[in-house]
Design a protein around this motif. Structure first.
Motif, short mmCIF file in Angstrom:
data_model
loop_
_atom_site.label_atom_id
_atom_site.label_comp_id
_atom_site.label_asym_id
_atom_site.label_seq_id
_atom_site.Cartn_x
_atom_site.Cartn_y
_atom_site.Cartn_z
N THR A 62 33.30 38.14 35.00
CA THR A 62 31.94 38.47 35.43
C THR A 62 31.47 39.73 34.71
OG1 THR A 62 32.74 39.85 37.24
CG2 THR A 62 32.38 37.51 37.72
N ASP A 63 30.16 39.93 34.72
CA ASP A 63 29.62 41.13 34.07
C ASP A 63 30.21 42.39 34.68
OD1 ASP A 63 28.15 39.44 32.51
OD2 ASP A 63 26.18 40.10 33.25
N GLU A 64 30.37 42.40 35.99
CA GLU A 64 30.92 43.58 36.65
C GLU A 64 32.37 43.82 36.24
OE1 GLU A 64 29.56 46.09 38.47
OE2 GLU A 64 27.77 45.11 37.66
N TYR A 65 33.11 42.71 36.07
CA TYR A 65 34.49 42.89 35.60
C TYR A 65 34.51 43.52 34.22
CZ TYR A 65 38.99 42.25 33.55
OH TYR A 65 40.17 42.52 32.91
N TRP A 66 33.70 43.00 33.31
CA TRP A 66 33.72 43.53 31.95
C TRP A 66 33.24 44.98 31.91
CZ3 TRP A 66 36.93 41.45 29.01
CH2 TRP A 66 37.10 40.07 28.90
N ARG A 67 32.25 45.32 32.72
CA ARG A 67 31.82 46.73 32.77
C ARG A 67 32.97 47.63 33.19
NH1 ARG A 67 26.95 44.28 35.31
NH2 ARG A 67 25.28 44.33 33.74
N CYS A 68 33.76 47.15 34.13
CA CYS A 68 34.93 47.91 34.58
C CYS A 68 35.96 47.99 33.46
CB CYS A 68 35.53 47.25 35.82
SG CYS A 68 37.03 48.05 36.44
N SER A 69 36.23 46.86 32.81
CA SER A 69 37.23 46.81 31.75
C SER A 69 36.84 47.71 30.57
CB SER A 69 37.39 45.37 31.27
OG SER A 69 38.38 45.28 30.26
N ILE A 70 35.55 47.78 30.27
CA ILE A 70 35.08 48.64 29.17
C ILE A 70 35.48 50.09 29.41
CG2 ILE A 70 32.96 49.65 28.20
CD1 ILE A 70 31.73 46.79 28.49
N ARG A 71 35.43 50.54 30.65
CA ARG A 71 35.80 51.93 30.95
C ARG A 71 37.32 52.11 30.97
NH1 ARG A 71 31.16 54.53 32.10
NH2 ARG A 71 29.43 53.34 33.02
N VAL A 72 38.07 51.03 31.21
CA VAL A 72 39.53 51.12 31.22
C VAL A 72 40.10 51.03 29.81
CG1 VAL A 72 41.67 49.98 31.97
CG2 VAL A 72 39.73 50.17 33.55
N LEU A 73 39.64 50.05 29.03
CA LEU A 73 40.19 49.80 27.70
C LEU A 73 39.34 50.45 26.60
CD1 LEU A 73 41.24 46.04 28.07
CD2 LEU A 73 42.64 48.09 28.43
N SER A 74 38.80 51.62 26.88
CA SER A 74 38.03 52.36 25.87
C SER A 74 38.94 52.68 24.69
CB SER A 74 37.49 53.65 26.46
OG SER A 74 36.95 53.44 27.75
#
Length: 627
Positions: free
Chosen positions: A536-548
């Motif tokens: 989901t978009d919310e998952y990817w937004r979260c992942s973007i901050r984790v896997l920077s």
């Protein structure tokens, strides 16, 4: 009849082969030889100028810009040039493109990290992203992933529009061309490339099966096959790399090695750290530098100019250590201010997201470390450019596109996707993970199951970040790393653009060409995002901050601009404001981010700077002769 040279080469290759037979891992011999080369390099006698020696030009930093600049200035036999580099010389590991990740966290890297990030790097130890920065003759061009990109021509028109006269695209294009020696199959007649420069640029001869399908998949998705260093940047291509016959073509190899011992007016010193610019406090004139070699402080002086080419992290640090910078920071660390300038108050870097990752039904196409064989090494040493060893650390293709929510002009991309038949698991969670500073639990939960299974990684790159960071002195100790806060993803807009980049990578993977290898999205929630539905978009937004993640494209810390620009540190002639005979020539002067990787940009800046310097001092020479 064999020549003496061929007999020597054959004997050397036989020796190497015998050494490799005894090695448990084909690279064991390579790393052993590199360690021996490093030891010999440190022990050998080198030129060290006497205290208070005088040169016409002193260049601080032997990176991409510094090496080229030293080459161009030493063309004039009347000028003496001193190039000072804190690191050593390259070894056999630097030569092998596949081993680029292995050079991070070594003596060839300053091994810096960000301050703990509030909005990014959540998957890193202490929320600190790694900030690789070359500490070797050749600088970051000796440890990077070898991509050669110039950015978009509109970038340079924007520089000029900001008041940087002389920096529009037509005015900088020929400087890109001057240094380039292109060996690009299919582009031999292109007017966008030069074939006579010192810097070799090639398409990497080795191409994995996955990379070939990815290019076809991107074309299925509507991206054109382009020369992204040509007229149009939007599209997909195999990577143009700074290699020569499959070997790394660093700035050192291209511009210093061929002349280091033949030009008597060029002096290069390694393992010497500059700690301060010597500035006359009355006339505010740069007189030279203090540097430390083997624990002893030396002073060297310049007749004409002192030039900082220490990179976007060290050039601002040296200015501030010398009393040039923001008063608040200098006062806090106890340095007397000479000139108030906004040094380090602007820092941009292109943040990325490590993934999405996809599995395939191929066999042996992913570049696992254990797939490198003795045969690969033998062929590489024999001169073959077609082995896996010549792969640019596994990242083989680039796609540039404009997302639907972009604010750029229609012909300007805002996202790049780098694709590699490689990933955190392709080396068993060792080198890549350590270099990026990923936590063990992130690897174990999200990537470890991919070990020994074919897969590929797509990395969306935010070309024009809105989030702005800064660089400050930690203390007055010149050997302390500065405080570097890139402020990754502070602006939500940056997250939204990366989200669109992730969606584009998935769209390419779903095309008919990619489905021929059964490209399948790897669905493992990263730690910190377990509560969200994967995909989901919310998952990817979260992942973007984790896997920077980042590709170390730092710019702006000594920003170039007109006198009306309150954030400018140097003029369009690259002269430090308020100080005579001091310039900065590296990516720290870049005013706005170019749409691409920045190694080639540093070379262009150095080419233009060389002409600016020559014009000024050769004109002065003619005036003195005539009078």
């Amino acid at each position: 009849m064999k020549t003496v040279e061929s007999i020597i080469l054959s004997s050397a290759l036989l020796f190497i082969s015998l050494q490799l037979i005894e090695a448990a891992n084909p690279f064991d011999y390579v790393f052993k030889r590199a360690a021996e080369e490093n030891q010999r390099d440190r022990e050998k006698r080198q030129y060290v100028p006497k205290d208070n020696s005088i040169f016409d030009f002193i260049i601080v930093g032997g990176g991409s810009a510094g090496c080229l600049l030293a080459n161009r200035l030493s063309e004039n036999p009347r000028w003496s040039v001193l190039l000072i580099e804190a690191g050593g010389n390259e070894n056999i590991v630097h030569d092998m493109p596949i081993l680029a990740p292995n050079l991070q966290k070594t003596d060839s890297d300053w091994q810096y990290q960000t301050t703990p990030q509030e909005n990014a790097c959540f998957g890193m130890r202490d929320r600190k992203c790694s900030l690789p920065h070359g500490k070797v003759l050749g600088g970051s061009s000796s440890i990077n992933y070898l991509y050669y990109t110039r950015g978009n021509m509109r970038d340079y028109y924007n520089w000029a529009a900001l008041g940087n006269y002389g920096w529009s695209f037509p005015e900088v294009f020929h400087y890109y061309m001057k240094s380039e020696g292109a060996y690009l199959k299919g582009l031999e007649q292109s007017p966008w490339h030069n074939r006579t420069g010192e810097l070799s640029v090639e398409f990497v001869e080795f191409r994995s099966e996955i990379a070939k399908y990815f290019v076809k998949g991107a074309q299925d998705a509507g991206l054109k096959s382009v020369d992204y260093n040509g007229y149009s940047q939007l599209g997909v291509s195999f990577a143009q790399a700074t290699t020569r016959n499959g070997h790394r073509a660093s700035s050192s190899k291209s511009f210093i090695e061929p002349i280091r011992y033949s030009r008597k007016n060029l002096h290069v010193i390694n393992y010497s750290t500059v700690i301060k610019i010597i500035i006359d406090p009355i006339t505010l004139t740069a007189l030279g530098v203090e540097h430390v070699y083997k624990g002893k402080v030396y002073s060297v002086h310049s007749r004409k100019e002192t030039i900082l080419s220490a990179g976007a992290l060290h050039s601002p640090q040296l200015l501030m250590l010398s009393g040039i910078g923001p008063g608040e920071n200098l006062q806090r660390v106890g340095i007397s201010q000479l000139v108030e300038l906004p040094v380090g108050q602007v820092l941009y870097d292109q943040v990325t997201h490590f993934g999405p990752v996809f599995t395939t039904n191929t066999t042996g196409s992913t570049l696992f470390g254990n797939t490198i064989t003795q045969k690969d090494l033998d062929q590489y040493f024999a001169g073959s450019a077609g082995t896996r060893i010549s792969s640019t650390a596994g990242f083989e293709t680039l796609a540039f596109f404009r997302t639907r929510n972009s604010r750029t002009p229609t012909d300007v991309p805002n996202i790049e996707i780098a694709m590699g038949a490689v990933g955190l698991a392709s080396d068993g969670g060792t080198t890549f993970k350590t270099a990026a500073n990923f936590r063990d639990d992130v690897y174990q939960k999200a990537f470890s199951e991919l070990e020994n299974r074919d897969h590929f990684t797509t990395i969306p790159v935010l070309l024009y970040p809105k989030s702005k960071g800064s660089l400050r002195l930690r203390d007055r100790n010149p050997f302390s790393p500065p405080e570097i806060n890139p402020n990754y993803l502070k602006e939500q807009e940056d997250v939204e653009f990366l989200l669109e980049g992730i969606k584009e990578a998935i769209r390419i993977a779903e095309t008919p060409s990619m489905q021929k290898i059964n490209a399948t999205l790897w669905k493992r929630n990263v730690p910190g995002c377990e509560h969200l539905k994967f995909g989901t978009d919310e998952y990817w937004r979260c992942s973007i901050r984790v896997l920077s993640y980042n590709f170390y494209h730092y710019i702006g810390t000594c920003r170039m601009g007109p006198h009306t620009d309150p954030m400018a540190v140097v003029s369009p002639e690259l002269k430090v404001r308020g100080v005579r005979r001091l310039r900065v020539v590296d990516n720290s002067v870049v005013p706005t981010m170019p749409a691409g990787h920045t190694a080639a940009v540093a070379l262009m800046i150095a080419e233009k700077a060389a002409d600016l310097i020559k014009q000024e001092w050769e004109q002065n020479y003619k005036i003195n002769i005539n009078t």
